[in-house]
Scaffold this motif. Structure first.
Motif, short mmCIF file in Angstrom:
data_model
loop_
_atom_site.label_atom_id
_atom_site.label_comp_id
_atom_site.label_asym_id
_atom_site.label_seq_id
_atom_site.Cartn_x
_atom_site.Cartn_y
_atom_site.Cartn_z
N GLU A 27 0.85 -1.19 0.00
CA GLU A 27 0.00 0.00 0.00
C GLU A 27 0.89 1.24 0.00
O GLU A 27 1.91 1.28 0.67
CB GLU A 27 -0.87 0.00 1.26
CG GLU A 27 -2.05 0.94 1.16
CD GLU A 27 -3.00 0.78 2.34
OE1 GLU A 27 -3.40 1.82 2.87
OE2 GLU A 27 -3.30 -0.37 2.70
N GLY A 28 0.50 2.24 -0.78
CA GLY A 28 1.26 3.49 -0.83
C GLY A 28 2.12 3.61 -2.07
O GLY A 28 2.71 4.66 -2.32
N GLY A 62 1.82 8.81 1.80
CA GLY A 62 2.50 7.59 2.25
C GLY A 62 3.71 7.93 3.11
O GLY A 62 4.33 8.97 2.92
N ILE A 67 7.07 2.34 3.59
CA ILE A 67 6.83 1.81 2.24
C ILE A 67 8.08 1.11 1.72
O ILE A 67 8.02 0.00 1.20
CB ILE A 67 6.39 2.93 1.28
CG1 ILE A 67 5.00 3.45 1.68
CG2 ILE A 67 6.38 2.46 -0.17
CD1 ILE A 67 4.58 4.72 0.97
#
Length: 101
Positions: A27-28, A62, A67
């Motif tokens: 995600e991100g 983010g 990440i």
């Protein structure tokens, strides 16, 4: 580049596909950076294993350190689990931040 292991070869497209799959699970991430003639993924075969370099665009909002850590972990797991090939390092360059709109 073809990864050779005992009795078989793995085409570079397979390795790239696994890397894209792993990055897509994080995600991100907005996308893997592409230019006109190349994709932002480099795979180098070293004696100890694979060295992977990625150029990424992340989504606005983010948290970059999280990440990056997640991408490194997912890529490492996917390559080692599927190909049985050791990943020595996963270098990441953040090439931009994209807004979600």
């Amino acid at each position: 580049m073809v990864t050779e292991t005992e009795g078989y070869e793995v085409d570079k497209k397979v390795t790239l596909g696994l890397i894209k799959k792993a990055v897509g699970q994080v995600e991100g991430i907005h996308s893997i950076k592409r230019s006109l003639f190349k994709e932002g993924i480099k795979v180098k075969k070293l004696e100890e294993g694979l060295a992977i370099s990625l150029e990424l665009l992340i989504s606005e909002g983010g948290f970059v350190p999280q990440i990056v850590e997640e991408v490194q972990k997912k890529v490492n797991e996917e390559i080692e689990k599927t190909l049985g090939t050791k990943v020595v390092k996963v270098d990441i360059k953040i090439r931009g931040i994209k807004s979600s709109s």
